[in-house]
Design a protein around this motif. Structure first.
Motif, PDB file in Angstrom:
ATOM      1  N   ILE A 100      -3.374  -2.078 -10.501  1.00 47.00           N
ATOM      2  CA  ILE A 100      -3.378  -3.295 -11.319  1.00 47.00           C
ATOM      3  C   ILE A 100      -2.914  -4.522 -10.545  1.00 47.00           C
ATOM      4  CG2 ILE A 100      -2.343  -4.380 -13.362  1.00 47.00           C
ATOM      5  CD1 ILE A 100      -2.339  -1.645 -14.698  1.00 47.00           C
ATOM      6  N   ASP A 101      -1.889  -4.352  -9.712  1.00 38.73           N
ATOM      7  CA  ASP A 101      -1.325  -5.506  -9.022  1.00 38.73           C
ATOM      8  C   ASP A 101      -1.807  -5.667  -7.578  1.00 38.73           C
ATOM      9  OD1 ASP A 101       0.197  -6.056 -11.303  1.00 38.73           O
ATOM     10  OD2 ASP A 101       1.802  -4.719 -10.642  1.00 38.73           O
ATOM     11  N   GLY A 102      -2.520  -4.669  -7.055  1.00 39.01           N
ATOM     12  CA  GLY A 102      -2.976  -4.751  -5.671  1.00 39.01           C
ATOM     13  C   GLY A 102      -1.850  -4.661  -4.665  1.00 39.01           C
ATOM     14  N   GLU A 103      -0.732  -4.070  -5.059  1.00 38.49           N
ATOM     15  CA  GLU A 103       0.437  -3.962  -4.194  1.00 38.49           C
ATOM     16  C   GLU A 103       0.525  -2.550  -3.616  1.00 38.49           C
ATOM     17  OE1 GLU A 103       5.348  -4.174  -4.554  1.00 38.49           O
ATOM     18  OE2 GLU A 103       4.071  -4.672  -6.278  1.00 38.49           O
ATOM     19  N   VAL A 104       0.664  -2.449  -2.307  1.00 42.88           N
ATOM     20  CA  VAL A 104       0.827  -1.145  -1.666  1.00 42.88           C
ATOM     21  C   VAL A 104       2.314  -0.820  -1.607  1.00 42.88           C
ATOM     22  CG1 VAL A 104       0.453   0.238   0.410  1.00 42.88           C
ATOM     23  CG2 VAL A 104      -1.257  -1.460  -0.287  1.00 42.88           C
TER      24      VAL A 104
END
Length: 387
Positions: free
Chosen positions: A209-213
């Motif tokens: 959802i947030d594109g955070e790794v």
């Protein structure tokens, strides 16, 4: 559960974890093994290996050579009477043996057939051998476990095996409920990879959802602060002060009320951004008293906290003892031993008596007689290495 017959073709941990959910509550579980099984995974013999006792209690053992025509025929007779089959063969292996779902549903349309694989029943990895640690790495778990800069770290338990087994058990129960409506069984399957990816939970969601790794954060919670491990005068404790109200209570207990208004720690986001400074301030205080004292003071203030125990200390903990998380079983060689009890309580229902894990083939005669074979037929099959 005693009205259900479960045939267990599984090995190692994921499949037996699924089967154990039924065996512990009284299902008629028949573990089918090869007559000349190599026991290199059971040091000291199956009956003496502690993990084997934990994994295979409350079952009966039948040896059958599924590659022999008569062994295969006996297996099919068993399937006619079964409600559930659990297996964790690679997809190609069960098809080669002729014990795949499509083959067995012709013998028993009501059969609930549960498969657990490493990576799924189809796809480019379907026939790869799959083990827990491989799934931990592929699922992303090892990339978020451990301290930053120290390299990937596996979880301390076989979490992919265990979760796959539990999800398979849930699927079996749903299929049995569905069978009451349709009269037919289903093929239920999961994999170590699918189960472990589901267990990634909010870490997976941060990417989706947030594109955070997500990265490694050691003992600190990835998205909340202060939540982590803090040294005391005589050890370490966990503190989880999520939310501004909880943080304020923590500050009061620590004798540092000025931190409540400190602009560096004024919001949840700022406490995460300034985690290192916040942790240093907390540690300067937690080091001044014992773990027991801090746990008493923090609990009185309603701040979640707790000790960090070794395995022996865990079983000696007063709450663990109160919950009765173990069961006593009498083993013919080892005498009285303790094993883990199911973690679910059914109020008003008494658990069946617990039995030790069986020696390989210990119940072959008993089960074959149940299938209609007399003593002469059983001896002939044994001489031919069918059982």
């Amino acid at each position: 559960m005693d009205r259900f017959t479960v045939v267990d073709l599984s090995r190692v941990r994921s499949g037996p974890t699924a089967v154990r959910q039924f065996a512990d509550w009284g299902a008629n579980v028949i573990k089918v093994e090869e007559p000349t099984e190599v026991k290199d995974d059971k040091p000291g013999g199956a009956a003496k290996f502690s993990d084997y006792q934990n994994t295979h209690r409350n079952k009966r053992s039948l040896t059958l050579n599924l590659k022999h025509p008569e062994g295969k025929a006996l297996f099919l007779e068993l399937i006619k009477r079964a409600d559930v089959l659990v297996e964790n063969y690679r997809p190609s292996v069960k098809k080669k043996l002729g014990i795949d779902y499509e083959s067995l549903r012709k013998i028993n349309p009501r059969l609930v057939y549960a498969s657990i694989s490493g990576f799924g029943q189809t796809g480019p990895y379907a026939d790869r051998p799959g083990l827990d640690q491989i799934a931990q790495g592929l699922s992303g778990l090892m990339s978020v476990t451990g301290e930053a800069g120290r390299g990937p770290m596996r979880a301390g338990i076989p979490i992919a095996d265990l979760s796959a087994g539990l999800f398979a058990a849930i699927g079996i129960l749903m299929a049995l409920l569905d069978r009451e409506r349709t009269g037919e069984g289903r093929w239920v399957h999961t994999s170590l990879l699918q189960a472990q990816m589901w267990m990634m939970d909010f870490q997976a969601t941060r990417w989706l959802i947030d594109g955070e790794v997500p990265g490694q954060s050691g003992n600190d919670h990835p998205t909340s602060s202060p939540t982590g491990v803090y040294p005391t005068a005589d050890g370490y404790i966990n503190i989880a002060a999520m939310g501004s109200g909880m943080f304020a209570r923590l500050c009061e207990v620590l004798g540092m009320p000025e931190m409540i208004a400190d602009p560096r720690f004024a919001s949840a986001g700022q406490r995460v951004d300034n985690r290192a400074e916040l942790n240093r301030a907390i540690i300067s205080k937690t080091r001044t008293a014992s773990s027991a004292d801090w746990i008493e003071w923090l609990n009185e203030a309603g701040v979640p906290c707790g000790p960090i125990l070794s395995m022996d200390q865990t079983f000696d903990n007063e709450q663990v003892r109160h919950l009765a998380v173990t069961r006593r079983v009498s083993h013919p060689q080892r005498g009285e031993i303790d094993i883990m009890a199911p973690p679910v309580v059914f109020e008003g229902a008494e658990m069946p008596a617990v039995r030790p894990a069986p020696e390989t083939g210990a119940h072959s005669d008993e089960i074959l007689q149940w299938l209609g074979l007399d003593a002469e037929a059983r001896e002939r099959l044994r001489a031919q290495r069918v059982v």
